[in-house]
Motif scaffolding. Structure first.
Motif, PDB file in Angstrom:
ATOM      1  N   GLU A 141      -4.961   5.828  -3.560  1.00  0.00           N
ATOM      2  CA  GLU A 141      -4.501   4.500  -3.983  1.00  0.00           C
ATOM      3  C   GLU A 141      -3.926   3.711  -2.811  1.00  0.00           C
ATOM      4  O   GLU A 141      -4.028   2.476  -2.781  1.00  0.00           O
ATOM      5  CB  GLU A 141      -3.448   4.624  -5.098  1.00  0.00           C
ATOM      6  N   LEU A 142      -3.327   4.390  -1.842  1.00  0.00           N
ATOM      7  CA  LEU A 142      -2.792   3.711  -0.664  1.00  0.00           C
ATOM      8  C   LEU A 142      -3.892   3.020   0.136  1.00  0.00           C
ATOM      9  O   LEU A 142      -3.624   2.089   0.893  1.00  0.00           O
ATOM     10  CB  LEU A 142      -2.052   4.704   0.238  1.00  0.00           C
ATOM     11  N   VAL A 143      -5.113   3.476  -0.024  1.00  0.00           N
ATOM     12  CA  VAL A 143      -6.251   2.869   0.668  1.00  0.00           C
ATOM     13  C   VAL A 143      -6.907   1.798  -0.190  1.00  0.00           C
ATOM     14  O   VAL A 143      -7.392   0.783   0.325  1.00  0.00           O
ATOM     15  CB  VAL A 143      -7.286   3.956   1.044  1.00  0.00           C
ATOM     16  N   ASN A 144      -6.876   1.977  -1.501  1.00  0.00           N
ATOM     17  CA  ASN A 144      -7.700   1.153  -2.388  1.00  0.00           C
ATOM     18  C   ASN A 144      -6.995  -0.022  -3.030  1.00  0.00           C
ATOM     19  O   ASN A 144      -7.655  -0.923  -3.555  1.00  0.00           O
ATOM     20  CB  ASN A 144      -8.301   2.031  -3.489  1.00  0.00           C
ATOM     21  N   ASN A 145      -5.661  -0.062  -3.040  1.00  0.00           N
ATOM     22  CA  ASN A 145      -4.949  -1.124  -3.740  1.00  0.00           C
ATOM     23  C   ASN A 145      -3.976  -1.853  -2.825  1.00  0.00           C
ATOM     24  O   ASN A 145      -3.558  -1.319  -1.788  1.00  0.00           O
ATOM     25  CB  ASN A 145      -4.197  -0.561  -4.944  1.00  0.00           C
ATOM     26  N   ASP A 146      -3.600  -3.066  -3.216  1.00  0.00           N
ATOM     27  CA  ASP A 146      -2.702  -3.889  -2.405  1.00  0.00           C
ATOM     28  C   ASP A 146      -1.241  -3.518  -2.608  1.00  0.00           C
ATOM     29  O   ASP A 146      -0.470  -3.468  -1.649  1.00  0.00           O
ATOM     30  CB  ASP A 146      -2.895  -5.374  -2.756  1.00  0.00           C
ATOM     31  N   ILE A 147      -0.860  -3.291  -3.856  1.00  0.00           N
ATOM     32  CA  ILE A 147       0.530  -2.953  -4.175  1.00  0.00           C
ATOM     33  C   ILE A 147       0.530  -1.664  -4.981  1.00  0.00           C
ATOM     34  O   ILE A 147      -0.145  -1.565  -6.013  1.00  0.00           O
ATOM     35  CB  ILE A 147       1.231  -4.078  -4.957  1.00  0.00           C
ATOM     36  N   ILE A 148       1.273  -0.678  -4.515  1.00  0.00           N
ATOM     37  CA  ILE A 148       1.298   0.644  -5.147  1.00  0.00           C
ATOM     38  C   ILE A 148       2.729   0.981  -5.513  1.00  0.00           C
ATOM     39  O   ILE A 148       3.637   0.898  -4.676  1.00  0.00           O
ATOM     40  CB  ILE A 148       0.733   1.731  -4.201  1.00  0.00           C
ATOM     41  N   PHE A 149       2.942   1.361  -6.761  1.00  0.00           N
ATOM     42  CA  PHE A 149       4.234   1.881  -7.206  1.00  0.00           C
ATOM     43  C   PHE A 149       4.147   3.407  -7.220  1.00  0.00           C
ATOM     44  O   PHE A 149       3.272   3.977  -7.879  1.00  0.00           O
ATOM     45  CB  PHE A 149       4.571   1.368  -8.611  1.00  0.00           C
ATOM     46  N   ALA A 150       5.049   4.055  -6.505  1.00  0.00           N
ATOM     47  CA  ALA A 150       5.124   5.519  -6.486  1.00  0.00           C
ATOM     48  C   ALA A 150       6.372   5.926  -7.253  1.00  0.00           C
ATOM     49  O   ALA A 150       7.501   5.674  -6.808  1.00  0.00           O
ATOM     50  CB  ALA A 150       5.180   6.031  -5.051  1.00  0.00           C
ATOM     51  N   LEU A 151       6.180   6.533  -8.416  1.00  0.00           N
ATOM     52  CA  LEU A 151       7.268   6.787  -9.356  1.00  0.00           C
ATOM     53  C   LEU A 151       7.453   8.278  -9.572  1.00  0.00           C
ATOM     54  O   LEU A 151       6.495   8.988  -9.878  1.00  0.00           O
ATOM     55  CB  LEU A 151       6.961   6.112 -10.702  1.00  0.00           C
ATOM     56  N   GLY A 152       8.686   8.770  -9.407  1.00  0.00           N
ATOM     57  CA  GLY A 152       8.922  10.178  -9.667  1.00  0.00           C
ATOM     58  C   GLY A 152      10.140  10.694  -8.935  1.00  0.00           C
ATOM     59  O   GLY A 152      10.804   9.966  -8.180  1.00  0.00           O
ATOM     60  N   PRO A 153      10.462  11.966  -9.140  1.00  0.00           N
ATOM     61  CA  PRO A 153      11.696  12.541  -8.597  1.00  0.00           C
ATOM     62  C   PRO A 153      11.661  12.727  -7.092  1.00  0.00           C
ATOM     63  O   PRO A 153      10.604  12.642  -6.458  1.00  0.00           O
ATOM     64  CB  PRO A 153      11.796  13.889  -9.319  1.00  0.00           C
ATOM     65  N   ALA A 154      12.827  13.009  -6.539  1.00  0.00           N
ATOM     66  CA  ALA A 154      12.951  13.267  -5.107  1.00  0.00           C
ATOM     67  C   ALA A 154      12.154  14.515  -4.741  1.00  0.00           C
ATOM     68  O   ALA A 154      11.984  15.435  -5.542  1.00  0.00           O
ATOM     69  CB  ALA A 154      14.422  13.458  -4.741  1.00  0.00           C
ATOM     70  N   GLY A 155      11.653  14.530  -3.506  1.00  0.00           N
ATOM     71  CA  GLY A 155      10.963  15.711  -3.005  1.00  0.00           C
ATOM     72  C   GLY A 155       9.483  15.762  -3.279  1.00  0.00           C
ATOM     73  O   GLY A 155       8.823  16.754  -2.966  1.00  0.00           O
ATOM     74  N   THR A 156       8.920  14.692  -3.852  1.00  0.00           N
ATOM     75  CA  THR A 156       7.488  14.690  -4.170  1.00  0.00           C
ATOM     76  C   THR A 156       6.657  14.031  -3.078  1.00  0.00           C
ATOM     77  O   THR A 156       5.436  13.957  -3.198  1.00  0.00           O
ATOM     78  CB  THR A 156       7.239  13.982  -5.514  1.00  0.00           C
ATOM     79  N   GLY A 157       7.288  13.543  -2.021  1.00  0.00           N
ATOM     80  CA  GLY A 157       6.559  12.983  -0.882  1.00  0.00           C
ATOM     81  C   GLY A 157       6.222  11.512  -1.002  1.00  0.00           C
ATOM     82  O   GLY A 157       5.412  10.999  -0.214  1.00  0.00           O
ATOM     83  N   LYS A 158       6.831  10.799  -1.946  1.00  0.00           N
ATOM     84  CA  LYS A 158       6.489   9.385  -2.173  1.00  0.00           C
ATOM     85  C   LYS A 158       6.683   8.552  -0.906  1.00  0.00           C
ATOM     86  O   LYS A 158       5.759   7.879  -0.438  1.00  0.00           O
ATOM     87  CB  LYS A 158       7.367   8.809  -3.300  1.00  0.00           C
ATOM     88  N   THR A 159       7.901   8.582  -0.376  1.00  0.00           N
ATOM     89  CA  THR A 159       8.216   7.753   0.791  1.00  0.00           C
ATOM     90  C   THR A 159       7.564   8.312   2.048  1.00  0.00           C
ATOM     91  O   THR A 159       7.028   7.564   2.877  1.00  0.00           O
ATOM     92  CB  THR A 159       9.738   7.661   0.982  1.00  0.00           C
ATOM     93  N   TYR A 160       7.582   9.620   2.202  1.00  0.00           N
ATOM     94  CA  TYR A 160       7.054  10.248   3.406  1.00  0.00           C
ATOM     95  C   TYR A 160       5.581   9.906   3.598  1.00  0.00           C
ATOM     96  O   TYR A 160       5.146   9.518   4.688  1.00  0.00           O
ATOM     97  CB  TYR A 160       7.250  11.758   3.317  1.00  0.00           C
ATOM     98  N   ILE A 161       4.791  10.030   2.533  1.00  0.00           N
ATOM     99  CA  ILE A 161       3.362   9.740   2.620  1.00  0.00           C
ATOM    100  C   ILE A 161       3.132   8.255   2.870  1.00  0.00           C
ATOM    101  O   ILE A 161       2.244   7.873   3.647  1.00  0.00           O
ATOM    102  CB  ILE A 161       2.640  10.219   1.347  1.00  0.00           C
TER     103      ILE A 161
END
Length: 331
Positions: free
Chosen positions: A136-156
């Motif tokens: 999705e980071l490649v295919n969409n303009d705005i991506i919401f990454a939703l979920g608990p800490a430690g899942t790699g949302k911000t890091y990725i």
């Protein structure tokens, strides 16, 4: 390596043997003091024997098949030069049980089909949710990454942003967080405004330093190619040719979220990361701009909602169990 067999379990028993063609990689595959093999035995309930470049497996047929796939997958990663740690072993074990794993990371392929390359490392997905997120980071303009800490949302997201900055597909990298206190007041911290705000932005600095050499991070920040600032500093701007990341978005108000999303400009990509259940705002979840945005924007063209759960936690396995315990209480 030879140990007392694990206790017998119900189900058809099976045996298998793996022979690897590069004996010099076995120490990495086994781990220090055979910790990777011990981890496999504990998680899958199999009995493992190792002699040179041969590994014997015994246990329930399903567990033996899973262990064989995990060992082959780990060996392929090591062959590509990837570093294996306990977190990676746990992640590969978790992915081996997913029926839709085929085509995401194939044990027989020379390299994973999804990856992010940065100056310091190559990031590959450790869970199916991460694989979907990377797409999705490649295919969409705005991506919401939703979920608990430690899942790699911000890091990725930071890794993808760095990769695009390196290749020149964006000109700037903008990282932002709301400076919301969690039990302490900013005014009581020593120093000027930058000194007060920097502790809240430290996770973003850490992710950057994991993807770029420290001197490059400092140089790019000094030149303005990388900007790290509280969300309040985004007001009145239009962010074009930029990769924009908002972290801890659950601590924004609805008006702040609207302001941030409408900063989106030409040739940009925006990622909004947060855990809807963990807001530090006085009004709780009902006051969160992230929760409000998810309700309003679900299904809007050009936007994607990527959701992570406790099973996607890629830190120490106990973190996933903690998340499950708290989610059970909050449910």
């Amino acid at each position: 390596m030879s140990r007392k067999p694990v206790p017998a379990q119900s189900g058809e028993r099976s045996r298998a043997e793996l022979v690897f063609d590069r004996p010099q990689l076995m120490s990495q595959l086994f781990g220090e003091f055979d910790q990777n093999l011990l981890q496999l035995e504990s998680r899958l309930g199999v009995y493992i024997t190792a002699r040179g470049n041969r590994i014997g497996l015994e246990g329930r047929a399903e567990a033996v098949a899973e262990a064989r796939d995990v060992l082959q997958g780990l060996y392929n990663r090591i062959s590509r030069g990837e570093r294996i740690d306990q977190g990676m072993v746990d992640a590969v074990i978790a992915m081996s049980t997913e029926p839709t794993l085929a085509g995401i990371i194939s044990a027989d392929s020379g390299a994973p089909q999804i990856m992010i390359r940065t100056r310091k490392k190559t990031i590959v997905p450790r869970t199916l949710a991460q694989a979907h997120y990377m797409r999705e980071l490649v295919n969409n303009d705005i991506i919401f990454a939703l979920g608990p800490a430690g899942t790699g949302k911000t890091y990725i997201a930071v890794a993808q942003a760095v990769a695009q900055l390196i290749t020149g597909s964006v000109q700037r990298l903008i990282l932002s967080r709301p400076a919301v206190e969690a039990g302490e007041k900013l005014g009581f911290l020593p120093g000027d405004m930058k000194d007060k705000v920097d502790p809240y932005l430290r996770p973003l600095y850490d992710a950057l330093n994991d993807c770029l050499p420290a001197e490059q991070v400092e140089r790019r920040i000094a030149s303005g190619e990388i900007e790290i600032a509280p969300i309040a500093f985004m007001r009145g701007r239009t962010l074009a040719d930029a990769f924009i990341i908002l972290d801890e978005a659950q601590n924004t108000t609805p008006s702040q979220m609207k302001m941030f999303l409408t900063r989106f400009g030409e040739n940009s990509r925006m990622v909004v990361c947060g855990d809807p259940k963990q807001t530090d705002l006085p009004g709780g979840m009902n006051a969160s701009g992230l929760n409000d945005a998810v309700v309003r924007l679900e299904g809007v063209e050009g936007m994607s909602m990527c959701r992570f759960g406790s099973g996607d936690v890629v830190r120490h396995p106990i973190v996933g169990r903690i998340v499950e315990a708290y989610e059970g209480v909050d449910a």
